[in-house]
Design a protein around this motif. Structure first.
Motif, PDB file in Angstrom:
ATOM      1  N   LYS A  38       0.847  -1.188   0.000  1.00  0.00           N
ATOM      2  CA  LYS A  38       0.000   0.000   0.000  1.00  0.00           C
ATOM      3  C   LYS A  38       0.883   1.240   0.000  1.00  0.00           C
ATOM      4  N   THR A  39       0.459   2.276  -0.680  1.00  0.00           N
ATOM      5  CA  THR A  39       1.229   3.519  -0.693  1.00  0.00           C
ATOM      6  C   THR A  39       0.369   4.658  -0.153  1.00  0.00           C
ATOM      7  N   LEU A  40       0.976   5.462   0.701  1.00  0.00           N
ATOM      8  CA  LEU A  40       0.274   6.629   1.243  1.00  0.00           C
ATOM      9  C   LEU A  40       0.994   7.885   0.767  1.00  0.00           C
ATOM     10  N   ASP A  41       0.265   8.731   0.065  1.00  0.00           N
ATOM     11  CA  ASP A  41       0.838  10.001  -0.385  1.00  0.00           C
ATOM     12  C   ASP A  41       0.499  11.076   0.643  1.00  0.00           C
ATOM     13  N   ALA A  42       1.515  11.457   1.447  1.00  0.00           N
ATOM     14  CA  ALA A  42       1.288  12.483   2.477  1.00  0.00           C
ATOM     15  C   ALA A  42       2.065  13.748   2.126  1.00  0.00           C
ATOM     16  N   LYS A  43       2.346  13.910   0.832  1.00  0.00           N
ATOM     17  CA  LYS A  43       3.114  15.085   0.405  1.00  0.00           C
ATOM     18  C   LYS A  43       2.314  16.365   0.645  1.00  0.00           C
ATOM     19  N   GLY A  44       3.005  17.390   1.147  1.00  0.00           N
ATOM     20  CA  GLY A  44       2.345  18.682   1.368  1.00  0.00           C
ATOM     21  C   GLY A  44       1.624  18.768   2.700  1.00  0.00           C
ATOM     22  N   LEU A  45       1.437  17.646   3.362  1.00  0.00           N
ATOM     23  CA  LEU A  45       0.711  17.673   4.635  1.00  0.00           C
ATOM     24  C   LEU A  45       1.631  18.072   5.778  1.00  0.00           C
ATOM     25  N   ALA A  46       1.088  18.876   6.709  1.00  0.00           N
ATOM     26  CA  ALA A  46       1.870  19.319   7.858  1.00  0.00           C
ATOM     27  C   ALA A  46       1.487  18.521   9.100  1.00  0.00           C
ATOM     28  N   CYS A  47       2.359  18.607  10.083  1.00  0.00           N
ATOM     29  CA  CYS A  47       2.157  17.948  11.365  1.00  0.00           C
ATOM     30  C   CYS A  47       0.772  18.319  11.922  1.00  0.00           C
ATOM     31  N   GLN A  71       3.156  -7.068   6.049  1.00  0.00           N
ATOM     32  CA  GLN A  71       3.081  -6.372   4.764  1.00  0.00           C
ATOM     33  C   GLN A  71       3.749  -4.996   4.865  1.00  0.00           C
ATOM     34  N   ILE A  72       4.033  -4.418   3.699  1.00  0.00           N
ATOM     35  CA  ILE A  72       4.789  -3.163   3.663  1.00  0.00           C
ATOM     36  C   ILE A  72       3.913  -1.979   3.248  1.00  0.00           C
ATOM     37  N   LEU A  73       4.024  -0.916   4.025  1.00  0.00           N
ATOM     38  CA  LEU A  73       3.353   0.344   3.687  1.00  0.00           C
ATOM     39  C   LEU A  73       4.416   1.350   3.266  1.00  0.00           C
ATOM     40  N   GLU A  74       4.204   1.965   2.121  1.00  0.00           N
ATOM     41  CA  GLU A  74       5.115   3.011   1.662  1.00  0.00           C
ATOM     42  C   GLU A  74       4.481   4.364   1.971  1.00  0.00           C
ATOM     43  N   VAL A  75       5.237   5.247   2.618  1.00  0.00           N
ATOM     44  CA  VAL A  75       4.718   6.574   2.953  1.00  0.00           C
ATOM     45  C   VAL A  75       5.614   7.630   2.307  1.00  0.00           C
ATOM     46  N   ASP A  81      13.157   0.743   5.605  1.00  0.00           N
ATOM     47  CA  ASP A  81      14.063   1.569   4.814  1.00  0.00           C
ATOM     48  C   ASP A  81      13.484   2.968   4.691  1.00  0.00           C
ATOM     49  N   MET A  82      14.392   3.911   4.422  1.00  0.00           N
ATOM     50  CA  MET A  82      13.944   5.288   4.285  1.00  0.00           C
ATOM     51  C   MET A  82      14.896   5.990   3.340  1.00  0.00           C
ATOM     52  N   ASN A  83      14.387   6.834   2.467  1.00  0.00           N
ATOM     53  CA  ASN A  83      15.313   7.652   1.693  1.00  0.00           C
ATOM     54  C   ASN A  83      14.757   9.036   1.465  1.00  0.00           C
ATOM     55  N   GLU A  84      15.683   9.949   1.144  1.00  0.00           N
ATOM     56  CA  GLU A  84      15.295  11.330   0.958  1.00  0.00           C
ATOM     57  C   GLU A  84      15.783  11.796  -0.391  1.00  0.00           C
ATOM     58  N   ASP A  85      14.899  12.420  -1.142  1.00  0.00           N
ATOM     59  CA  ASP A  85      15.309  12.936  -2.431  1.00  0.00           C
ATOM     60  C   ASP A  85      14.715  14.322  -2.605  1.00  0.00           C
ATOM     61  N   ASP A  86      15.573  15.305  -2.537  1.00  0.00           N
ATOM     62  CA  ASP A  86      15.149  16.685  -2.781  1.00  0.00           C
ATOM     63  C   ASP A  86      13.949  17.092  -1.917  1.00  0.00           C
ATOM     64  N   GLY A  87      14.061  16.814  -0.625  1.00  0.00           N
ATOM     65  CA  GLY A  87      12.985  17.216   0.286  1.00  0.00           C
ATOM     66  C   GLY A  87      11.790  16.289   0.336  1.00  0.00           C
ATOM     67  N   VAL A  88      11.828  15.227  -0.458  1.00  0.00           N
ATOM     68  CA  VAL A  88      10.737  14.249  -0.407  1.00  0.00           C
ATOM     69  C   VAL A  88      11.247  12.996   0.307  1.00  0.00           C
ATOM     70  N   PHE A  89      10.571  12.665   1.405  1.00  0.00           N
ATOM     71  CA  PHE A  89      10.977  11.496   2.192  1.00  0.00           C
ATOM     72  C   PHE A  89      10.103  10.307   1.825  1.00  0.00           C
ATOM     73  N   THR A  90      10.730   9.156   1.639  1.00  0.00           N
ATOM     74  CA  THR A  90       9.971   7.933   1.402  1.00  0.00           C
ATOM     75  C   THR A  90      10.316   6.932   2.492  1.00  0.00           C
ATOM     76  N   PHE A  91       9.288   6.407   3.124  1.00  0.00           N
ATOM     77  CA  PHE A  91       9.477   5.446   4.219  1.00  0.00           C
ATOM     78  C   PHE A  91       8.843   4.120   3.822  1.00  0.00           C
ATOM     79  N   TYR A  92       9.500   3.032   4.228  1.00  0.00           N
ATOM     80  CA  TYR A  92       8.922   1.698   4.019  1.00  0.00           C
ATOM     81  C   TYR A  92       8.718   1.078   5.397  1.00  0.00           C
ATOM     82  N   ILE A  93       7.474   0.894   5.753  1.00  0.00           N
ATOM     83  CA  ILE A  93       7.152   0.404   7.095  1.00  0.00           C
ATOM     84  C   ILE A  93       6.524  -0.989   7.010  1.00  0.00           C
TER      85      ILE A  93
END
Lengths: 159, 75
Positions: B5-14, B32-36, B60-72
């Motif tokens: 499953k993928t969750l797009d939380a781009k642009g969202l604030a705390c 199972q793996i969730l991608e955020v 795993d986690m990576n950062e690309d130009d201010g976009v963080f991707t997490f694998y949970i």
């Protein structure tokens, strides 16, 4: 499953910014699977007021209080930089720009996450606030209701 | 890595990234793996701490130009 941890927040303040902090923490704690309770007392009760104008039966003093206090979360002042109402307008526009949820939405989100919103009945009497003026689906209680939640709280805050 | 499953939380604030992640993880099964995907700068510490406390594994986690991707991985 292990017993859920508890987060309890006493919301005394009637300021928009402080109330936002309370509701952000409450929503975060709910996402941590805590049982969360926000105990609204004194000016913090105003966050639970409906924004429509209601006229329940009140004494003169109660009417005055009702007029002088903000009706609902969206009408609350800032704790700093109020600037006769310009401050809240400014901060709301900045919040929109940064995609930060406005306070009324944070309150809805908290309800959706089953955060318990508790109104202090003693201060409701003092300030002349009636149940019909406050949001639906909230609970009512006094200090004992808070202590019951707070005594085994992992996090207890006074805001 | 299979992503369930993928969750797009781009642009969202705390606190929204964490609130949405919690909701999203309820939709997948244990193991199972969730991608955020998030852009909130606080998300890195927030999601790391949240995984640790809620019994999920941040694989795993990576950062690309201010976009963080997490694998949970759901615990």
């Amino acid at each position: 499953m292990a017993e859920k941890k508890k987060t309890n927040i006493i919301l005394f303040s009637g300021d928009y910014d402080k109330t936002m902090a309370a509701y952000i923490i409450a929503n975060g704690a709910a996402a941590y699977d805590h049982d969360v309770t926000i105990f609204h007392t004194f000016w913090g009760l105003n966050a639970l007021r409906k924004d429509e104008k209601l006229q329940p039966k009140k004494s003169f003093m109660e009417k005055m209080f009702g007029k002088m206090m903000p009706r609902g979360a969206n009408n609350m002042p800032l704790s700093k930089m109020q600037f006769l109402g310009m401050g809240p307008k400014m901060i709301k526009s900045v919040m929109k720009k940064h995609n930060v949820m406005p306070l009324p939405d944070l309150i809805d989100m908290a309800k959706e996450q089953d955060v318990t919103l508790l109104a202090c009945t003693m201060t409701m009497d003092l300030l002349g606030l009636k149940k019909e003026e406050l949001l639906d689906d909230i609970e009512y209680g006094g200090v004992a209701a808070y202590i019951a939640e707070g005594e085994d709280g992992a996090i207890n805050l006074f805001i | 890595m299979d992503i369930n499953k993928t969750l797009d939380a781009k642009g969202l604030a705390c606190p929204m990234p964490i609130v949405k992640t919690k909701k999203a993880i309820e939709d997948i099964d244990s193991g199972q793996i969730l991608e955020v995907v998030a852009t909130d700068a606080g998300a890195k510490s927030d999601l790391t701490a949240w995984c640790k406390s809620s019994g999920h594994e941040l694989v795993d986690m990576n950062e690309d130009d201010g976009v963080f991707t997490f694998y949970i991985k759901k615990g």
